[in-house]
Design an enzyme around this catalytic site. Structure first.
Site, PDB file in Angstrom:
ATOM      1  N   ASP A  26       0.991  -1.086   0.000  1.00 11.90           N
ATOM      2  CA  ASP A  26      -0.146   0.091  -0.146  1.00 11.90           C
ATOM      3  C   ASP A  26       0.911   1.337  -0.047  1.00 11.90           C
ATOM      4  OD1 ASP A  26      -2.238   1.411  -0.092  1.00 11.90           O
ATOM      5  OD2 ASP A  26      -2.784   1.122   2.028  1.00 11.90           O
ATOM      6  N   HIS A  43       2.323   3.176  -9.115  1.00 12.02           N
ATOM      7  CA  HIS A  43       2.419   1.829  -9.097  1.00 12.02           C
ATOM      8  C   HIS A  43       3.527   1.278 -10.038  1.00 12.02           C
ATOM      9  CE1 HIS A  43      -1.433   2.014  -7.531  1.00 12.02           C
ATOM     10  NE2 HIS A  43      -2.112   2.420  -8.476  1.00 12.02           N
ATOM     11  N   LEU A 137      12.730 -18.976  -5.248  1.00 11.70           N
ATOM     12  CA  LEU A 137      11.463 -18.634  -4.480  1.00 11.70           C
ATOM     13  C   LEU A 137      10.430 -18.606  -5.243  1.00 11.70           C
ATOM     14  CD1 LEU A 137      11.849 -15.306  -2.586  1.00 11.70           C
ATOM     15  CD2 LEU A 137      10.188 -15.462  -4.525  1.00 11.70           C
TER      16      LEU A 137
HETATM   17  C1  FPP Z   1      -2.237  -0.021  -3.509  1.00 14.48           C
HETATM   18  O1  FPP Z   1      -1.730   1.431  -3.046  1.00 14.48           O
HETATM   19  C2  FPP Z   1      -1.379  -0.652  -4.362  1.00 14.48           C
HETATM   20  C3  FPP Z   1      -2.111  -1.354  -5.318  1.00 14.48           C
HETATM   21  C4  FPP Z   1      -3.698  -1.302  -5.392  1.00 14.48           C
HETATM   22  C5  FPP Z   1      -1.543  -1.939  -6.473  1.00 14.48           C
HETATM   23  C6  FPP Z   1      -0.306  -2.593  -6.287  1.00 14.48           C
HETATM   24  C7  FPP Z   1       0.579  -2.694  -7.424  1.00 14.48           C
HETATM   25  C8  FPP Z   1       1.581  -2.715  -7.499  1.00 14.48           C
HETATM   26  C9  FPP Z   1       2.669  -2.510  -6.424  1.00 14.48           C
HETATM   27  C10 FPP Z   1       2.325  -3.018  -9.146  1.00 14.48           C
HETATM   28  C11 FPP Z   1       2.951  -4.321  -9.273  1.00 14.48           C
HETATM   29  C12 FPP Z   1       2.033  -5.147 -10.146  1.00 14.48           C
HETATM   30  C13 FPP Z   1       2.264  -6.389 -10.275  1.00 14.48           C
HETATM   31  C14 FPP Z   1       1.547  -6.905 -11.612  1.00 14.48           C
HETATM   32  C15 FPP Z   1       3.283  -7.236  -9.549  1.00 14.48           C
HETATM   33  P1  FPP Z   1      -2.787   2.634  -3.160  1.00 14.48           P
HETATM   34  O2  FPP Z   1      -2.783   2.843  -4.705  1.00 14.48           O
HETATM   35  O3  FPP Z   1      -3.993   2.365  -2.665  1.00 14.48           O
HETATM   36  O4  FPP Z   1      -1.822   3.720  -2.597  1.00 14.48           O
HETATM   37  P2  FPP Z   1      -2.418   4.783  -1.695  1.00 14.48           P
HETATM   38  O5  FPP Z   1      -3.113   4.145  -0.326  1.00 14.48           O
HETATM   39  O6  FPP Z   1      -1.406   5.852  -1.299  1.00 14.48           O
HETATM   40  O7  FPP Z   1      -3.516   5.457  -2.529  1.00 14.48           O
END
Ligand code: FPP
Length: 252
Positions: A26, A43, A137
């Site tokens: 997150d 992301h 892994l």
């Molecule tokens: C939450 O942060 C994150 C996500 C919903 C997406 C996570 C995806 C990645 C880290 C990319 C990796 C992708 C793959 C295919 C492995 P948020 O957007 O809710 O952050 P915020 O709380 O700051 O708004």
């Protein structure tokens, strides 16, 4: 991104190092906003972080890493963000699959694939197929995944196999869960400061140790991983039992 300097085959696991780590990644959106950039930019950096963390985990002897990349609920996000995340799968597979495969990583994807595009489905199939015999892994990517969906799909599959109500048990259901290829997570990490599970691995987290950090996912690095492992290694895991019965006895 620097080339890998070591194979991603897990090293021998030291004392206090969890076998399976599950992560809610997150904070990408806030990380991007602080840089006056669109959420998808966060992301994108988040994906680079995943690739680094795979290597960091393998170096510490962690055998299973499970990451929450797209939840069943993430469809509610703006169209631009959803399509950005879908596109990241295609970019990520074309950019990193060869290297991860060479490093010995076995990739598994769990979630409802029926709702994602044919292109994304093919990318995940290719990643799984190319790495299925790898000894290193195991990276499981939760994509269009929800813990409640998982429990329901496991029940449906068990019923479809002809399992009778009296035969249904925790063991039978576990075999039908999407993460049946891995032991239950020892350590759950959530970055970004929120303190909740958000429909991730509801069944499998029953006895996992929970670790929450303010660190935003794109900033998560080896030092942050070590902090989480140090917190984990200091915990006493009782799995519902009492470990030191003698200590509870009243003095004679
Ligand atoms: C939450 O942060 C994150 C996500 C919903 C997406 C996570 C995806 C990645 C880290 C990319 C990796 C992708 C793959 C295919 C492995 P948020 O957007 O809710 O952050 P915020 O709380 O700051 O708004």
């Amino acid at each position: 991104m620097a080339a890998s300097t070591a194979p991603t085959t897990p090293a021998a696991r030291g004392p206090g190092v969890p076998r399976h780590v599950a992560i809610v990644m997150d904070g990408n959106g806030r990380w991007a906003r602080r840089r006056f950039m669109p959420r998808v930019f966060g992301h994108k950096f988040g994906m680079e972080t995943v690739v680094r963390v795979i290597d960091d985990c393998a170096r510490r002897g962690i055998e299973y890493l499970t990451v929450y990349a797209f939840s069943s609920e993430n469809w509610k996000r703006p169209d631009e963000e959803v399509s950005g995340l879908m596109n990241l799968v295609l970019v990520g597979v074309s950019k990193y699959l060869t290297r991860l495969a060479k490093d010995g990583v076995r990739i598994k994807v769990m979630g409802d694939r029926s709702a994602v595009s044919e292109k994304v489905r093919q990318a995940w199939n290719e990643a799984e197929e190319l790495t299925k015999n790898n000894p290193g892994l195991t990276l499981t990517v939760a994509f269009n995944y929800g813990g409640r969906w998982d429990i329901v799909q496991a029940c449906k599959r068990a019923l479809a196999e002809g399992v009778l109500a009296e035969e249904l048990s925790e063991e039978v259901l576990s075999r039908h869960m999407a993460l049946a290829h891995a032991p239950d997570p020892d350590l759950f990490i959530r970055t970004g400061g929120e303190v909740r599970v958000s429909n991730f691995l509801l069944w499998q987290l029953a006895y996992s140790e929970m670790y929450f950090t303010e660190c935003l996912w794109p900033d998560f690095d080896a030092a942050e991983l070590d902090k989480a492992i140090a917190a984990y290694s200091g915990r006493e895991r009782r799995f519902g039992a009492v470990l030191d019965k003698a200590a509870d006895k009243a003095p004679a």
